[in-house]
Design an enzyme around this catalytic site. Structure first.
Site, PDB file in Angstrom:
ATOM      1  CD  GLU A 280       2.012 -19.485   6.839  1.00 47.39           C
ATOM      2  OE1 GLU A 280       3.163 -19.383   6.400  1.00 47.39           O
ATOM      3  OE2 GLU A 280       1.063 -19.862   6.138  1.00 47.39           O
ATOM      4  CG  HIS A 301       0.349  12.197   5.660  1.00 43.29           C
ATOM      5  ND1 HIS A 301       0.146  13.509   6.021  1.00 43.29           N
ATOM      6  CD2 HIS A 301       1.701  12.036   5.551  1.00 43.29           C
ATOM      7  CE1 HIS A 301       1.323  14.120   6.101  1.00 43.29           C
ATOM      8  NE2 HIS A 301       2.272  13.240   5.828  1.00 43.29           N
ATOM      9  CE  LYS A 415      -1.431 -25.206   2.044  1.00 43.02           C
ATOM     10  NZ  LYS A 415      -0.065 -25.709   2.103  1.00 43.02           N
TER      11      LYS A 415
END
Ligand code: PA5
Length: 446
Positions: A280, A301, A415
């Site tokens: 961000e 792994h 938003k």
């Protein structure tokens, strides 16, 4: 004190794909300019640098009351208002809810299944809710707060206000207004301190105290590390050095993905905290470095193959734990079996440290730059150091890239669409835009 080993990014060690001292020195002027912005406090958001000097008395008092009268402690928040507390909880009190009270729940989404789950296991009469939002208006946080408010009122009546702690801006915003109106206990997030830089404010410190961690230790660690990270000499300043390395490897070698791999389960949420901070803060104006969360040895792994032989677009940052605080010996059984016997009498901490070092070496041998942050122990003092170290590194890298590391305009746009869809006044045009986009999407659905 945590330290940074950068040998495996230098050309002497990893060959021509590494950096030379000359290249680093050539960036010195730009680095001094970046550090100067910090030292001269050119941005109000650099207020996060003052958090380690904060006073914890009020936080301790609030926490004492919570510990005294609560079975559960429920945090409502998202992004920077939740990832810091999560990192502290997992690092400093693993398996917390199986071992201690108050039990801690951190609700940082609006997934109805999760909230239903939390509500089914907590007794709201004995729960303290800590609602954390700097702006006081983040849809996810205020929605869950409104739900909790009503649920608590059902079981506690007017007394419920005594079971809410609001952590928010000291003056502004809806949550501050509600705190004033209903006389809620509240703690301030200092002005200027942005969400993702707020872990060392009451955002993270209240949770720390509630789980029995002395918040002063987190701050002390951060103070000691801050001093090193503001040092003017590049070769003595680990934050400046790390930002130089990641900036140079990105701009000159196209290594735009930064893998963070702590070797400790308790630091897994720390990886997520770092990823938000890095993504961000730096991802803007067409630039940025992509963070990649990981944990060792587990991801050896799963991911290591890609890092050693895949595209040359990554830098791996190991976080090595020197002292796990506990250890377990591998017993002397199956000693006659070649594939197991060599482990007899060794310990798990020896094994995990050997694995970490081996991965560093495997990468270096393949000419893949990597660095190691050495963490002496997973305790409050060193976690405080780790937080401020990466916060300062992030801000400095932003300055080197020429972006504002403190805003998030891309998040704001999303938003606004949500506000439009949820019917917030003033966002009607956004709603129309969403509806038009839906029409278009219909043609392409199979
Ligand atoms: O880093 C940031 O600023 C964001 O991630 C915020 O923390 C997040 O959007 C939540 O904001 P607020 O604390 O205002 O609810």
């Amino acid at each position: 004190m945590i330290s940074l080993n950068f040998a495996n990014v230098m050309e002497e060690v990893v060959g021509e794909k590494g950096l030379s001292e000359r290249e680093m020195e050539a960036l010195r002027g730009k680095g001094q300019e970046a550090l100067g912005q910090m030292l001269q406090r050119k941005w109000p958001e650099l207020a996060f640098l003052d958090l380690p000097d904060g006073d914890t008395e009020e936080i301790k008092d609030v926490a004492l009351r919570i510990k005294d009268d609560s079975e559960s402690f429920l945090i409502l928040g998202i992004g920077g208002s939740a990832l810091g507390p999560k990192a502290i909880l997992e690092a400093l009190s693993p398996f917390h809810n199986l071992r201690k009270t108050p039990k801690v729940f951190i609700y940082d989404n609006v997934d109805p299944r999760s909230l239903t789950g939390i509500l089914s296991v907590v007794d709201l009469k004995k729960t303290t809710v800590n609602v954390i939002t700097k702006s006081g208006s983040t849809a996810e946080t205020v929605a869950s707060f409104m739900i909790l408010w009503e649920e608590m009122e059902k079981v506690l009546g007017k007394k419920m206000t005594g079971r809410i702690v609001a952590t928010t801006d000291p003056e502004k915003g809806n949550l501050r207004e509600i705190a004033r109106r209903y006389g809620l206990a509240s703690l301030p997030i200092p002005p200027g301190v942005g969400g993702r830089y707020s872990v060392l404010s009451p955002v993270g410190l209240l949770l720390a105290e509630v789980i029995g961690v002395d918040s002063r230790e987190l701050l002390k660690g951060a103070r000691d590390m801050r001093q090193r990270c503001l040092e003017e000499d590049l070769w003595k300043n680990p934050a400046l050095l790390l930002s130089f390395v990641l900036y140079l490897l990105s701009t000159e070698a196209g290594r735009n993905i930064d893998v963070i791999i702590p070797y400790a389960d308790g630091l897994r949420p720390f990886s997520e905290w770092f990823c938000q901070l890095w993504a961000e803060s730096l991802g803007k104006l067409g630039m940025g470095l992509t963070p990649y969360p990981s944990v060792g040895t587990t991801d050896q792994h799963s991911q290591l193959q890609l890092w050693v032989e895949g595209p040359e677009d990554k830098v791996v940052i190991f976080v090595r734990t020197e002292d796990y605080g506990v250890d377990i010996k591998i017993p002397h059984i199956f000693e006659d079996m070649e594939g197991l016997g060599y482990l007899c009498g060794r310990s798990l901490s020896e094994l995990i440290k050997a694995e970490e070092e081996s991965s560093e070496l495997a990468l270096a041998k393949a000419g893949r730059p990597n660095l190691t942050v050495h963490m002496p122990a997973i305790d409050a003092y060193h976690l405080g150091q780790l937080f401020i170290f990466f916060e300062i590194t992030t801000a400095l890298t932003g300055f080197l890239l020429g972006v504002n590391p403190f805003n998030q305009p891309g998040v704001e746009e999303g938003k606004r669409y949500t506000y439009g869809m949820m019917g917030r006044a003033g966002y009607e045009e956004r709603r129309l835009e969403v509806e038009a986009a839906r029409e278009k999407k219909l043609c392409w659905r199979i």
